[in-house]
Design a protein around this motif. Sequence first.
Motif, mmCIF file in Angstrom:
data_model
loop_
_atom_site.group_PDB
_atom_site.id
_atom_site.type_symbol
_atom_site.label_atom_id
_atom_site.label_comp_id
_atom_site.label_asym_id
_atom_site.label_seq_id
_atom_site.Cartn_x
_atom_site.Cartn_y
_atom_site.Cartn_z
ATOM 1 N N ALA A 95 36.728 -13.848 32.677
ATOM 2 C CA ALA A 95 36.216 -12.565 32.209
ATOM 3 C C ALA A 95 37.127 -11.512 32.776
ATOM 4 O O ALA A 95 36.865 -10.948 33.819
ATOM 5 C CB ALA A 95 34.793 -12.366 32.700
ATOM 6 N N ARG A 137 34.237 -18.850 32.018
ATOM 7 C CA ARG A 137 35.364 -18.395 31.200
ATOM 8 C C ARG A 137 35.968 -17.177 31.876
ATOM 9 O O ARG A 137 35.249 -16.316 32.347
ATOM 10 C CB ARG A 137 34.899 -17.937 29.803
ATOM 11 C CG ARG A 137 34.174 -19.001 29.060
ATOM 12 C CD ARG A 137 34.161 -18.692 27.569
ATOM 13 N NE ARG A 137 34.118 -19.957 26.866
ATOM 14 C CZ ARG A 137 35.217 -20.570 26.395
ATOM 15 N NH1 ARG A 137 36.395 -20.001 26.502
ATOM 16 N NH2 ARG A 137 35.112 -21.731 25.795
ATOM 17 N N GLU A 139 42.104 -20.162 23.919
ATOM 18 C CA GLU A 139 42.335 -20.588 22.541
ATOM 19 C C GLU A 139 43.587 -19.961 21.961
ATOM 20 O O GLU A 139 43.986 -20.264 20.846
ATOM 21 C CB GLU A 139 41.115 -20.236 21.679
ATOM 22 C CG GLU A 139 40.023 -21.280 21.818
ATOM 23 C CD GLU A 139 38.638 -20.676 21.688
ATOM 24 O OE1 GLU A 139 38.463 -19.777 20.854
ATOM 25 O OE2 GLU A 139 37.734 -21.109 22.460
ATOM 26 N N PRO A 156 39.387 -15.152 20.675
ATOM 27 C CA PRO A 156 38.034 -15.128 21.250
ATOM 28 C C PRO A 156 38.058 -15.501 22.724
ATOM 29 O O PRO A 156 37.358 -14.907 23.538
ATOM 30 C CB PRO A 156 37.286 -16.170 20.427
ATOM 31 C CG PRO A 156 38.323 -16.924 19.654
ATOM 32 C CD PRO A 156 39.519 -16.062 19.549
ATOM 33 N N SER A 157 38.860 -16.464 23.070
ATOM 34 C CA SER A 157 39.029 -16.805 24.476
ATOM 35 C C SER A 157 40.514 -17.029 24.699
ATOM 36 O O SER A 157 41.194 -17.575 23.840
ATOM 37 C CB SER A 157 38.263 -18.077 24.803
ATOM 38 O OG SER A 157 38.828 -18.670 25.945
ATOM 39 N N HIS A 158 40.985 -16.587 25.834
ATOM 40 C CA HIS A 158 42.408 -16.733 26.080
ATOM 41 C C HIS A 158 42.847 -18.177 25.960
ATOM 42 O O HIS A 158 43.945 -18.475 25.535
ATOM 43 C CB HIS A 158 42.762 -16.199 27.466
ATOM 44 C CG HIS A 158 42.449 -14.764 27.587
ATOM 45 N ND1 HIS A 158 42.887 -13.824 26.682
ATOM 46 C CD2 HIS A 158 41.713 -14.083 28.491
ATOM 47 C CE1 HIS A 158 42.449 -12.645 27.017
ATOM 48 N NE2 HIS A 158 41.713 -12.766 28.120
#
Lengths: 135, 135
Positions: free
Chosen positions: A76, A74, B116, B112-114
């Motif tokens: 980072a 992911r 998413e 939470p995660s790009h």
Amino acid sequence: MKTLDIAEVAQRSGLPASTLRFYEEKGLIRSTGRHGLRRLFAESVLERLSLIALGQGAGFTLEEMAEMFGADGRPAIDRARLLEQADDLDKRIRHLVRMRDGLRHVAACTAPSHLECPTFRRLLRHAARPPRGRS
Amino acid sequence: MKTLDIAEVAQRSGLPASTLRFYEEKGLIRSTGRHGLRRLFAESVLERLSLIALGQGAGFTLEEMAEMFGADGRPAIDRARLLEQADDLDKRIRHLVRMRDGLRHVAACTAPSHLECPTFRRLLRHAARPPRGRS
DNA sequence: GCTTGACCTCAAGTGCTCTTGAATTCGTAG
DNA sequence: CTACGAATTCAAGAGCACTTGAGGTCAAGC
């Protein structure tokens, strides 16, 4: 999760297979397995490839991006670094805008020689060295 | 007309002497003579160097510029070509603007995660391949 | 089973823009 | 007149992002 072979990734991403292998070697993407010799990729690799294109446009080198993607896979991403890069882009944008205006002016200008046109001369003074980074 | 030696040109242009020799070899600049072995340049070379920086920023290669400067030394520029290049710059500018906005968004985004984040995903779709050309 | 053709590996090459290093030549100061 | 330091030439190397070519392998179709 659907897996794609390299030809399919190539077709859907628009990148040649050689580039995909190259990216994998550089650690930018990962294949999830093989079918015989043939690489298999998760569909998410397409997203990753977009991300790479985005990063390239933003002036990151492939190596920098490989670092960012880190171990887990992911992104980072260091936020401070992103903001820095955004400011950098701002400079480049301003520079390009001057360029563009300059080009249009020169194309339209009727001065005997561009070097005698004050607008062009002003432009030259601002040309200096373009803020580094590719686009 | 005042003449400058290479060290002075280097200092005033910010370019290393090696680059100046390289540019001369490529036909981008000319020295007006020698003092012993040492190159002498007309002061106007500084303007030329700005012009080269400008052209680089606009995406011309050194070779293209060498052609444009042509035999006479005065920029013999093809206007249609300039307008084309300006349009190209426009595309690149728009692309960079999207990049920059994207970077800023990602730096600020709390998803939470790009991957998413819808804004980020939209950005990715636009990232595609950046219009070609450097800077 | 055998052919076919896509994919594989690894090394080397490409294009662009310079930079570096070794060996040499000068002009100028002392 | 000699020594110094800055410039010179020429060839090779560097960094980045890939591409190309030779030779090998494997799944699938006939």
